[in-house]
Write a protein that holds these residues in place. Structure first.
Motif, mmCIF file in Angstrom:
data_model
loop_
_atom_site.group_PDB
_atom_site.id
_atom_site.type_symbol
_atom_site.label_atom_id
_atom_site.label_comp_id
_atom_site.label_asym_id
_atom_site.label_seq_id
_atom_site.Cartn_x
_atom_site.Cartn_y
_atom_site.Cartn_z
ATOM 1 N N GLU A 88 6.302 9.689 4.759
ATOM 2 C CA GLU A 88 6.744 9.440 3.392
ATOM 3 C C GLU A 88 5.675 9.849 2.381
ATOM 4 O O GLU A 88 4.489 9.876 2.692
ATOM 5 C CB GLU A 88 7.057 7.949 3.206
ATOM 6 C CG GLU A 88 8.262 7.493 3.978
ATOM 7 C CD GLU A 88 8.497 5.995 3.857
ATOM 8 O OE1 GLU A 88 7.551 5.252 3.504
ATOM 9 O OE2 GLU A 88 9.626 5.580 4.122
ATOM 10 N N HIS A 89 6.115 10.114 1.155
ATOM 11 C CA HIS A 89 5.188 10.437 0.068
ATOM 12 C C HIS A 89 4.537 9.144 -0.422
ATOM 13 O O HIS A 89 5.232 8.165 -0.691
ATOM 14 C CB HIS A 89 5.938 11.110 -1.072
ATOM 15 C CG HIS A 89 5.062 11.362 -2.259
ATOM 16 N ND1 HIS A 89 4.139 12.378 -2.279
ATOM 17 C CD2 HIS A 89 4.942 10.717 -3.439
ATOM 18 C CE1 HIS A 89 3.498 12.345 -3.429
ATOM 19 N NE2 HIS A 89 3.967 11.352 -4.151
ATOM 20 N N HIS A 90 3.220 9.149 -0.533
ATOM 21 C CA HIS A 90 2.464 8.000 -1.036
ATOM 22 C C HIS A 90 1.345 8.510 -1.937
ATOM 23 O O HIS A 90 0.337 9.005 -1.443
ATOM 24 C CB HIS A 90 1.847 7.175 0.107
ATOM 25 C CG HIS A 90 2.834 6.473 0.950
ATOM 26 N ND1 HIS A 90 3.376 5.261 0.595
ATOM 27 C CD2 HIS A 90 3.404 6.816 2.123
ATOM 28 C CE1 HIS A 90 4.235 4.885 1.523
ATOM 29 N NE2 HIS A 90 4.273 5.806 2.461
ATOM 30 N N PRO A 91 1.492 8.374 -3.264
ATOM 31 C CA PRO A 91 0.426 8.822 -4.152
ATOM 32 C C PRO A 91 -0.850 7.986 -3.997
ATOM 33 O O PRO A 91 -1.931 8.424 -4.382
ATOM 34 C CB PRO A 91 1.014 8.681 -5.548
ATOM 35 C CG PRO A 91 2.187 7.786 -5.402
ATOM 36 C CD PRO A 91 2.645 7.875 -3.976
ATOM 37 N N ASP A 92 -0.715 6.814 -3.408
ATOM 38 C CA ASP A 92 -1.890 5.959 -3.180
ATOM 39 C C ASP A 92 -2.115 5.720 -1.685
ATOM 40 O O ASP A 92 -2.502 4.650 -1.270
ATOM 41 C CB ASP A 92 -1.736 4.631 -3.914
ATOM 42 C CG ASP A 92 -0.530 3.837 -3.431
ATOM 43 O OD1 ASP A 92 0.359 4.409 -2.752
ATOM 44 O OD2 ASP A 92 -0.470 2.634 -3.720
ATOM 45 N N ARG A 93 -1.890 6.784 -0.900
ATOM 46 C CA ARG A 93 -2.045 6.662 0.550
ATOM 47 C C ARG A 93 -3.438 6.131 0.886
ATOM 48 O O ARG A 93 -4.423 6.513 0.283
ATOM 49 C CB ARG A 93 -1.843 8.027 1.207
ATOM 50 C CG ARG A 93 -1.734 7.938 2.726
ATOM 51 C CD ARG A 93 -1.518 9.288 3.366
ATOM 52 N NE ARG A 93 -0.431 10.071 2.834
ATOM 53 C CZ ARG A 93 0.860 9.904 3.153
ATOM 54 N NH1 ARG A 93 1.215 8.953 3.978
ATOM 55 N NH2 ARG A 93 1.780 10.685 2.622
ATOM 56 N N TRP A 94 -3.516 5.251 1.837
ATOM 57 C CA TRP A 94 -4.737 4.608 2.326
ATOM 58 C C TRP A 94 -5.376 3.732 1.254
ATOM 59 O O TRP A 94 -6.559 3.445 1.303
ATOM 60 C CB TRP A 94 -5.761 5.613 2.854
ATOM 61 C CG TRP A 94 -5.170 6.685 3.704
ATOM 62 C CD1 TRP A 94 -5.245 8.029 3.490
ATOM 63 C CD2 TRP A 94 -4.380 6.528 4.896
ATOM 64 N NE1 TRP A 94 -4.551 8.708 4.461
ATOM 65 C CE2 TRP A 94 -4.015 7.803 5.340
ATOM 66 C CE3 TRP A 94 -3.933 5.427 5.619
ATOM 67 C CZ2 TRP A 94 -3.241 8.022 6.472
ATOM 68 C CZ3 TRP A 94 -3.150 5.642 6.747
ATOM 69 C CH2 TRP A 94 -2.821 6.916 7.161
ATOM 70 N N GLY A 95 -4.594 3.328 0.252
ATOM 71 C CA GLY A 95 -5.111 2.453 -0.788
ATOM 72 C C GLY A 95 -5.980 3.168 -1.804
ATOM 73 O O GLY A 95 -6.645 2.526 -2.609
#
Length: 120
Positions: A88-95
């Motif tokens: 999935e797309h996550h602009p804040d991947r890994w926090g």
């Protein structure tokens, strides 16, 4: 001269304050095994990065509290959820909230997702 700040450095800073768990000990043992078998520093850094990001995800999802801190408590459902997170797309991947010019929040390629799967 200050050391260069990388996304991994930011990630590791974010992990501070999270209590140690058996995952970390097992990750370090496995990395020591890999080092003893002659894997390159680049490969070891890649493995370390991926495994610690998995651990961050595990804790962020609340599994550390729910299922416990030992990898033996992992389920197939949890592994599936991790793959979904990677896809999935996550602009804040890994926090890490990434500025628009930074590639941290970009979608992962199928090859990257497969690499996480092999490493974890």
């Amino acid at each position: 001269m200050q050391p260069k700040t990388t996304d991994t450095t930011k990630f590791n800073s974010a992990m501070r304050g999270i209590s140690p768990c058996p995952f970390l000990g097992l990750i370090n043992q496995w990395l020591d095994y890999c080092r003893a078998n002659g894997l390159t520093d680049k490969t070891l850094l890649d493995y370390n990065d991926k495994l610690n990001k998995f651990l961050w995800w595990y804790k962020d999802k609340g599994y550390y509290r729910e299922a416990g801190a030992h990898p033996k408590n992992m389920t197939t459902q949890m592994a599936t959820e991790f793959v979904v997170y990677l896809r999935e797309h996550h602009p804040d991947r890994w926090g890490i909230v990434a500025p628009h010019h930074n590639k941290t929040g970009k979608d992962l390629s199928p090859a990257s997702i497969a690499s996480y799967g092999r490493t974890v």
